[in-house]
Design a protein around this motif. Structure first.
Motif, PDB file in Angstrom:
ATOM      1  N   PRO D   2      26.020  60.949 -16.058  1.00  0.00           N
ATOM      2  CA  PRO D   2      27.137  61.698 -15.457  1.00  0.00           C
ATOM      3  C   PRO D   2      27.513  61.158 -14.080  1.00  0.00           C
ATOM      4  N   LEU D   3      28.718  61.492 -13.637  1.00  0.00           N
ATOM      5  CA  LEU D   3      29.138  61.157 -12.278  1.00  0.00           C
ATOM      6  C   LEU D   3      28.279  61.911 -11.274  1.00  0.00           C
ATOM      7  N   GLN D   4      28.080  61.302 -10.114  1.00  0.00           N
ATOM      8  CA  GLN D   4      27.307  61.920  -9.042  1.00  0.00           C
ATOM      9  C   GLN D   4      28.182  61.985  -7.788  1.00  0.00           C
ATOM     10  N   VAL D   5      28.320  63.169  -7.226  1.00  0.00           N
ATOM     11  CA  VAL D   5      29.156  63.339  -6.042  1.00  0.00           C
ATOM     12  C   VAL D   5      28.327  63.978  -4.929  1.00  0.00           C
ATOM     13  N   ALA D   6      28.357  63.367  -3.751  1.00  0.00           N
ATOM     14  CA  ALA D   6      27.652  63.923  -2.599  1.00  0.00           C
ATOM     15  C   ALA D   6      28.569  64.865  -1.834  1.00  0.00           C
ATOM     16  N   VAL D   7      28.035  66.026  -1.457  1.00  0.00           N
ATOM     17  CA  VAL D   7      28.736  66.924  -0.546  1.00  0.00           C
ATOM     18  C   VAL D   7      27.913  67.011   0.734  1.00  0.00           C
ATOM     19  N   CYS D   8      28.545  66.613   1.836  1.00  0.00           N
ATOM     20  CA  CYS D   8      27.846  66.526   3.122  1.00  0.00           C
ATOM     21  C   CYS D   8      28.455  67.502   4.114  1.00  0.00           C
ATOM     22  N   GLY D   9      27.615  68.105   4.925  1.00  0.00           N
ATOM     23  CA  GLY D   9      28.102  69.008   5.959  1.00  0.00           C
ATOM     24  C   GLY D   9      26.947  69.591   6.743  1.00  0.00           C
ATOM     25  N   PRO D  10      27.267  70.296   7.828  1.00  0.00           N
ATOM     26  CA  PRO D  10      26.252  70.803   8.741  1.00  0.00           C
ATOM     27  C   PRO D  10      25.358  71.868   8.118  1.00  0.00           C
ATOM     28  N   ARG D  11      24.148  71.992   8.646  1.00  0.00           N
ATOM     29  CA  ARG D  11      23.225  72.999   8.132  1.00  0.00           C
ATOM     30  C   ARG D  11      23.514  74.384   8.695  1.00  0.00           C
ATOM     31  N   ASN D  12      24.386  74.457   9.701  1.00  0.00           N
ATOM     32  CA  ASN D  12      24.942  75.742  10.115  1.00  0.00           C
ATOM     33  C   ASN D  12      26.449  75.568  10.086  1.00  0.00           C
ATOM     34  N   CYS D  13      27.143  76.496   9.438  1.00  0.00           N
ATOM     35  CA  CYS D  13      28.581  76.293   9.299  1.00  0.00           C
ATOM     36  C   CYS D  13      29.310  77.629   9.346  1.00  0.00           C
ATOM     37  N   PRO D  14      30.574  77.621   9.779  1.00  0.00           N
ATOM     38  CA  PRO D  14      31.386  78.833   9.748  1.00  0.00           C
ATOM     39  C   PRO D  14      31.690  79.245   8.310  1.00  0.00           C
ATOM     40  N   GLU D  15      32.087  80.494   8.153  1.00  0.00           N
ATOM     41  CA  GLU D  15      32.286  81.063   6.823  1.00  0.00           C
ATOM     42  C   GLU D  15      33.321  80.273   6.001  1.00  0.00           C
ATOM     43  N   ALA D  16      34.351  79.797   6.677  1.00  0.00           N
ATOM     44  CA  ALA D  16      35.403  79.084   5.944  1.00  0.00           C
ATOM     45  C   ALA D  16      34.847  77.798   5.310  1.00  0.00           C
ATOM     46  N   ASP D  17      33.998  77.088   6.042  1.00  0.00           N
ATOM     47  CA  ASP D  17      33.401  75.876   5.476  1.00  0.00           C
ATOM     48  C   ASP D  17      32.441  76.236   4.339  1.00  0.00           C
ATOM     49  N   TRP D  18      31.735  77.350   4.494  1.00  0.00           N
ATOM     50  CA  TRP D  18      30.831  77.800   3.427  1.00  0.00           C
ATOM     51  C   TRP D  18      31.627  78.026   2.142  1.00  0.00           C
ATOM     52  N   ALA D  19      32.754  78.708   2.269  1.00  0.00           N
ATOM     53  CA  ALA D  19      33.568  79.007   1.083  1.00  0.00           C
ATOM     54  C   ALA D  19      34.118  77.720   0.458  1.00  0.00           C
ATOM     55  N   HIS D  20      34.557  76.798   1.296  1.00  0.00           N
ATOM     56  CA  HIS D  20      35.047  75.505   0.806  1.00  0.00           C
ATOM     57  C   HIS D  20      33.942  74.749   0.046  1.00  0.00           C
ATOM     58  N   ALA D  21      32.764  74.701   0.643  1.00  0.00           N
ATOM     59  CA  ALA D  21      31.672  73.939   0.025  1.00  0.00           C
ATOM     60  C   ALA D  21      31.232  74.576  -1.289  1.00  0.00           C
ATOM     61  N   TYR D  22      31.183  75.909  -1.307  1.00  0.00           N
ATOM     62  CA  TYR D  22      30.810  76.612  -2.543  1.00  0.00           C
ATOM     63  C   TYR D  22      31.788  76.251  -3.659  1.00  0.00           C
ATOM     64  N   GLU D  23      33.066  76.274  -3.336  1.00  0.00           N
ATOM     65  CA  GLU D  23      34.087  76.000  -4.346  1.00  0.00           C
ATOM     66  C   GLU D  23      34.040  74.530  -4.789  1.00  0.00           C
ATOM     67  N   VAL D  24      33.809  73.635  -3.853  1.00  0.00           N
ATOM     68  CA  VAL D  24      33.652  72.226  -4.238  1.00  0.00           C
ATOM     69  C   VAL D  24      32.479  72.088  -5.215  1.00  0.00           C
ATOM     70  N   GLY D  25      31.359  72.712  -4.899  1.00  0.00           N
ATOM     71  CA  GLY D  25      30.195  72.647  -5.783  1.00  0.00           C
ATOM     72  C   GLY D  25      30.512  73.202  -7.170  1.00  0.00           C
ATOM     73  N   ARG D  26      31.213  74.325  -7.188  1.00  0.00           N
ATOM     74  CA  ARG D  26      31.554  74.959  -8.466  1.00  0.00           C
ATOM     75  C   ARG D  26      32.447  74.056  -9.316  1.00  0.00           C
ATOM     76  N   LEU D  27      33.457  73.477  -8.666  1.00  0.00           N
ATOM     77  CA  LEU D  27      34.383  72.604  -9.393  1.00  0.00           C
ATOM     78  C   LEU D  27      33.682  71.347  -9.906  1.00  0.00           C
ATOM     79  N   LEU D  28      32.754  70.822  -9.111  1.00  0.00           N
ATOM     80  CA  LEU D  28      32.021  69.637  -9.564  1.00  0.00           C
ATOM     81  C   LEU D  28      31.195  69.969 -10.810  1.00  0.00           C
ATOM     82  N   ALA D  29      30.549  71.131 -10.796  1.00  0.00           N
ATOM     83  CA  ALA D  29      29.737  71.520 -11.957  1.00  0.00           C
ATOM     84  C   ALA D  29      30.620  71.717 -13.193  1.00  0.00           C
ATOM     85  N   GLU D  30      31.786  72.301 -12.999  1.00  0.00           N
ATOM     86  CA  GLU D  30      32.728  72.461 -14.117  1.00  0.00           C
ATOM     87  C   GLU D  30      33.087  71.120 -14.754  1.00  0.00           C
TER      88      GLU D  30
END
Lengths: 157, 157, 157, 157
Positions: D2-30
């Motif tokens: 399968p394709l492999q995609v890295a998602v990179c970002g800070p270990r502390n993040c504002p809520e908006a970045d959290w929501a973005h990263a969650y959705e990116v992860g979800r879409l990648l799994a789909e």
């Protein structure tokens, strides 16, 4: 043990950066600091040549697994075989990091040094990093000359 | 660039290994080879002390990310932050590897050096490796004295 | 998180080792353990094929910087770009290490695992290590069959 | 594989970045891509949680030598023991790199990915890099939404 200062910069660089890096290397050797660099061309080779011109010790931390691509002015070559992961080794080895010019590899070293937060980071020219609001990030010290770069490390205050 | 020789061995060692490593370090410095070692105690510290007693350059490639645990006789410390993965960096940096005494970390360095196959590997005492049929594996050179260890590297033939 | 077990061995191996590694991989997948291996041929490929035959997850931790040489039965490839320094990554990732057959690279993994001392190490055939007095070193568990290898890890006791 | 995609970002993040990263992860799994991340908190944890919510495989490439700090949503943990040098492993493992938010560690991953030049790099918010003349550097693709971030990788064109 003597002080160790990393000089980071692109393997291809304009003449002005070459002259800056050479002078930084020369001044470091005059102060009996060990120069740590990436061991390849451009800014790395210029700093190494400057340090050697004043009898300094130069350590090249290479991405390669052997010394085939080691520059001619290294006292010691450490062919890590780690690829660009060696950038973090350079940063860990430094009491201060001086960045001359810009490239993606150079920026990774600057970022890893700021991430580690152990050693002062001084930029002599090169790229700039802005935060989400377009403001310059704090913490990096900006020098206009090689002399000022060494002064801003705070190692000889 | 001068020759670079790695001396590998346990961080705790009996007196006889300490004396062997010290003498290997001293002889390497006399021949103007750079000593590369793990930068910690035992055999590493002994080789470093021997090399420094003759004015040699000693490079310690540390597993740690900083120099807190660096030995007192290093000219240059490279705190890699790689943990035991730094053992492969030591091996890559060596024109020859001299192993004094035995430990699991030491054996990993010997095995990585044999795996790389670039540099001669000489053992002065230490552990032995047998193949599936219980026969000693070929390729490692066995020395009885520090002088013989240097001779068996073939670097000064 | 599921258990993770490393299977280490040479990239060229006799048929008996291939059969052993395949069966170890198959049994690990049956127990829903993730297989971690070096991602290349021989024992690594055999274990991967065995694990995939039972629907297991296989992670190949490659020395290369890209996936060109990744084996066909990997679920995930981690091209580290670290060369043989990746052997320590494999060891760190394992709740237990099973060694099938012998080579210098394989021995480095066995030694690094014993050095770390975190995970049980089981050998199925392969090389033997003796101390200075010619005695077998303690700590490694020796299995005669794949089933026994899994049992000796103690993970399913 | 399968394709492999890295998602990179800070270990502390504002809520908006959290929501973005969650959705990116979800879409990648789909899309049945494997998510590769740093295995810690903040953006890394958010992407992992999103991917797991859709049954995706999540690989955490940790700086630590063990799994003590591994996040709860990893399928596989690779505790490298390399410290921040592991950032280059994440980059090497990725067919595309998606960066959410900004920090020095995150910037090092972005820079290492651009340095390697193998995989497309997409930013969703975060820091900006300017060259010596104050111009934005070319090569990074900028997305406004998680959906656009996946589209800009070009992997599903």
């Amino acid at each position: 043990m003597p002080l160790q200062v990393a000089v980071c910069g692109p393997r291809n660089c304009p003449e002005a950066d070459w002259a800056h890096a050479y002078e930084v290397g020369r001044l470091l050797a005059e102060r009996e600091a060990v120069l740590v660099c990436g061991g390849h061309g451009g800014v790395m080779a210029a700093a190494a040549a400057g340090a050697r011109s004043s009898g300094g010790i130069v350590v090249g931390v290479l991405p390669d697994a052997d010394r085939v691509n080691a520059g001619p002015d290294l006292t010691v070559a450490i062919p890590t075989g780690l690829g660009e992961a060696r950038n973090n080794v350079i940063v860990n080895a430094a009491d201060a990091v001086i960045v001359v010019g810009g490239s993606w590899g150079t920026l990774s070293e600057l970022a890893l040094a700021m991430r580690a937060g152990r050693a002062p980071v001084v930029q002599l020219g090169g790229w700039r990093v802005l935060d989400e609001q377009g403001r310059p990030l704090s913490g990096i010290r900006h020098a206009a000359t090689p002399q000022e770069a060494l002064a801003l490390t705070g190692l000889w205050a």
